[in-house]
Enzyme design. Sequence first.
Site, short mmCIF file in Angstrom:
data_model
loop_
_atom_site.label_atom_id
_atom_site.label_comp_id
_atom_site.label_asym_id
_atom_site.label_seq_id
_atom_site.Cartn_x
_atom_site.Cartn_y
_atom_site.Cartn_z
CB ALA A 186 39.64 28.45 29.87
CG ASN A 233 41.63 20.40 27.61
OD1 ASN A 233 41.71 19.42 26.89
ND2 ASN A 233 41.85 20.33 28.91
CG HIS A 244 42.41 31.23 26.01
ND1 HIS A 244 43.42 30.36 25.67
CD2 HIS A 244 42.04 30.90 27.28
CE1 HIS A 244 43.66 29.55 26.68
NE2 HIS A 244 42.85 29.86 27.67
#
Length: 252
Positions: free
Chosen positions: A116, A174, A204
Site C-alpha cells: 500500500a 505491514n 501513508h
Amino acid sequence: MNIGLIGAGAIGQFLLKHTKERSDLRITNILVRDKSKYQHLEEGYNVDLYTDLNEFLNSNIDIVVEAANVEVVKTYLKDVLNVKDMMVISIGAFSDTSLLESVSASQHKLYLPSGAVGGLDLIQNVNTLNHLSSVTLTTTKPASSLVDDELSEPTVVFEGDAKDAIDKFPKNMNVSIILSLAGLGIEKTKVRLIADPNATENVHHVKVTGEFGEATIEVKNHPLKENPKTSALAALSVLSSLERLDSNVFIG
C-alpha cells in the site's frame, strides 16, 4: 505462468478475478484449509484445490503466491522456497528478521510486493552506497480500525520504531516492514500512527533523507471494493509484480 495461491481471501479472489481470462498469467491451484468452503472456486475459476502442502507444491505451478496471513508465512516459507519461487503478501512476518536471514541461501527467489505504499525503488537506490540517513512513516487511519475507544479528534496512538509498531499493531503496519526491508531496518525506521475519527481512508506519508537530498511520498489508499478492510493498492501491487516477472522489460 501458472500460479499456485495459498489462501483465498480478498486479495486471492481479486487475483482470481483478474487472471481468469488470461493465458499468460493465471492461477491454476489453491492451497486451503477447508476444501468444502472453497469448492465454488473450482467451478468458477477452473482451479484445483489442495489441503496438502507437498501435493500442492508438486503440482504444475511456476510460483507460489501467499495471500493468507503472517502465521502461514512463518509456517510454510522455508518449505515452499525449497522447491518454488514465492511471493509473500503478509510482509509483517518479516518483523522476525531471522526468518528472512534463514531463506537468504535458498536456490529460489522470494518476492515482496510494495503493497500500500510507494517509493521503495528510491529508498533502495539511495541505500545502495549507504547514503540513506532516515526513513519516517506517518500513517493515519480511521480510528475504529485502530482503537476501541471513541475519539473526538486525531490522536497519536503509537510513536517508535517499525519493530514495535508491527508488534503492537500487527494487522495495520505491514507498510512499516516493507519500508524497513528496503531501507534502514526495523529498528531504525521511525513510525508514527494516528487514529482519526473523521478519516475515511488510510494515508501513508513517507519522508526520506540522505546525501541525495530529501523526498516525501504520500499515498491515500481507497479500500478494495470486494473487501473494505483491504487496500486496493495492495491488491494491485501483487498483480503488477506478477506481470513484471513475466516481462522482458524491467523498469526501475
